[in-house]
Design a protein around this motif. Structure first.
Motif, PDB file in Angstrom:
ATOM      1  N   ARG A  31      53.466  36.938 107.881  1.00 20.03           N
ATOM      2  CA  ARG A  31      53.399  35.491 107.937  1.00 20.03           C
ATOM      3  C   ARG A  31      54.092  34.882 106.731  1.00 20.03           C
TER       4      ARG A  31
ATOM      5  N   ASP B  72      49.450  26.217 118.506  1.00 21.13           N
ATOM      6  CA  ASP B  72      50.279  26.468 117.331  1.00 21.13           C
ATOM      7  C   ASP B  72      49.938  27.843 116.780  1.00 21.13           C
TER       8      ASP B  72
ATOM      9  N   SER C 117      51.265  29.044 113.903  1.00 21.45           N
ATOM     10  CA  SER C 117      51.573  29.133 112.481  1.00 21.45           C
ATOM     11  C   SER C 117      50.335  29.574 111.699  1.00 21.45           C
TER      12      SER C 117
ATOM     13  N   GLU D 171      50.358  27.051 106.737  1.00 22.96           N
ATOM     14  CA  GLU D 171      51.370  26.327 107.504  1.00 22.96           C
ATOM     15  C   GLU D 171      50.807  25.228 108.398  1.00 22.96           C
TER      16      GLU D 171
ATOM     17  N   THR E  30      56.415  24.534 104.719  1.00 17.64           N
ATOM     18  CA  THR E  30      56.110  25.938 105.024  1.00 17.64           C
ATOM     19  C   THR E  30      57.123  26.933 104.472  1.00 17.64           C
TER      20      THR E  30
ATOM     21  N   THR F 113      59.868  27.713 105.937  1.00 21.07           N
ATOM     22  CA  THR F 113      60.590  28.360 107.031  1.00 21.07           C
ATOM     23  C   THR F 113      61.954  27.710 107.219  1.00 21.07           C
TER      24      THR F 113
END
Length: 430
Positions: free
Chosen positions: A2, A47, A49, A54, A348, A350
């Motif tokens: 993650r 979701d 995440s 996140e 996050t 990402t």
């Protein structure tokens, strides 16, 4: 695996204005005859995440969406990444309890589309400014000529390296080929005492070796299983050489954890790894307080002369049986807009999928700056087969046997091909 960043960073999302995340004029031009402001209903969003690091960012964006479109309510549910596939397939198959919108791993797109569980989005308001999406993540949304998702975040595998260890070993730049990778790993061990690398025996991490040597799991156009062809044998022979000559001894029971611990604490110089690991890497003694010591490079190239790695990440998909399709399309569009992707990247860490989201503020993050060119130049979509997820299990089992010397490279790949034949009806081997 993650990704994570400080929750405090997510607070910046709250400051976004509603217009910055996509106003009504923008949405009205994105397809659909109904004025977006008149769309109503309640939609459920699953979701996947990370719930702690996140999810706050996504929840803040949902709050902005509801403020912009007050007639639509979003029932947010955080579903663990490891559970969502079976949970969604079970709900979609039964027609009971499926979400309207689900955050979907790119590797599941073909399977969900083939089963009729997710809606094609071409011509809907969910898709807008598709030319702004990077081609690599956009390709993961396609199945048999239709678009079934909207890219949300992306990633791939690259080569992470300890700059100081390479410099101490007299290596001026990260290796560009697998042959250089093996040679450099040996040099690191000889000159520094640290190991050159730690081979991850998971089959997903084998893909860069397969791709860069011109190999793949199967060829859908020819309906052929190719995992045991000459190119694949060459790729696995290189993998075996890395394990035997260049890697720290692999603990097959806890490979990922031990690999990470060895790299972040300076016992290993190079890893094939993804951006999700960087937060953990920077917590180790080799990089904590010295983030500039962490280097980013593409995976090495193989005999085919190309460096290639699988595209990862997530797309937003809409359940085919949703009773609130208009609201679901609007929500999907909002959550994948440029400003939403900027907020997600800030909160996050990402990588965005829209080109316009790579602002100076976003690329100031070394991780994003490091992986952006890697995604653009080396990432490629996995073979678009509904069964692709199932193929990794027999490949992983036989890959470990090959690395441990229990079977030959060709023997292990032939056994893998036989298992593939059961999973791919109508496919021939070779």
């Amino acid at each position: 695996m993650r990704r994570g960043i400080s929750i405090a960073a997510a607070v910046t999302v709250v400051a976004l204005t509603a217009s910055a995340c996509g106003g009504s004029d923008d949405e009205a031009s994105s397809g659909g005859s109904k004025d977006p402001k008149d769309i109503s209903g309640t939609i459920t969003y699953w979701d996947t995440s990370d719930a702690a690091t996140e999810a706050p960012t996504y929840k803040a964006l949902i709050g902005k969406f509801e403020a912009t479109y007050p007639k639509i309510k979003v029932d947010y549910q955080n579903v663990p990444f490891t559970d969502v596939e079976q949970k969604f397939k079970s709900a979609a198959k039964s027609g009971k309890g499926a979400p309207d919108v689900v955050r979907t791993d790119v590797g599941l797109m073909a399977e969900y589309a083939s089963l009729g569980y997710i809606a094609p989005l071409d011509g809907t308001r969910a898709l807008k400014d598709t030319a702004d999406f990077q081609s690599v993540p956009l390709n993961t949304t396609k199945y048999k000529g239709k678009t079934y998702g909207v890219p949300s975040v992306t990633d791939t595998l690259g080569l992470l390296y300890n700059k100081k260890l390479l410099k101490k070993a007299g290596i001026a730049r990260p290796p560009a080929t697998w042959d250089e990778f093996i040679a450099d790993a040996k040099t690191v061990k000889r000159r520094t005492g640290a190991y050159g690398t730690y081979l991850n025996p998971d089959s997903y991490f084998l893909l860069p070796l397969l791709y860069s040597n011109g190999a793949d799991l199967a060829d859908p156009s020819a309906k052929k299983i190719t995992v045991n062809d000459a190119a694949a044998v060459k790729a696995l022979t290189v993998a075996k050489k890395i394990n035997d000559e260049a890697s720290m001894k692999v603990d097959f029971a806890n490979a990922y954890q031990n690999m990470q611990a060895a790299f972040k604490n300076g016992k290993v110089a190079m890893l094939v790894q993804g951006p999700w690991s960087v937060g953990d890497d920077l917590s180790g003694t080799a990089f904590k307080g010295d983030e500039g010591n962490l280097g980013f490079a593409p995976v090495p190239a193989g005999a085919g002369g190309r460096a290639q790695a699988p595209t990862g990440g997530h797309n937003l998909t809409v359940y085919q049986g949703s009773r609130n399709l208009d609201a679901s399309y609007l929500f999907t569009r909002f959550m994948t807009s440029t400003q939403s992707q900027i907020a997600i990247a800030k909160g996050t860490g990402t990588l965005p999928t829209r080109k316009s989201a790579y602002t100076g503020e976003i690329t100031a993050d070394p991780k994003i700056a490091g992986f952006q060119p890697i995604v653009e130049h080396t990432a490629r979509a996995r073979v678009a087969l509904p069964q692709v997820g199932s193929l990794f299990t027999p490949l992983a089992q036989n890959y470990v046997k090959i690395l441990q010397g229990d079977v030959s490279v060709k023997g292990g790949l032939d056994a893998t091909a036989d298992k593939f034949k059961d999973l791919l009806p109508g496919y021939s081997i070779g």
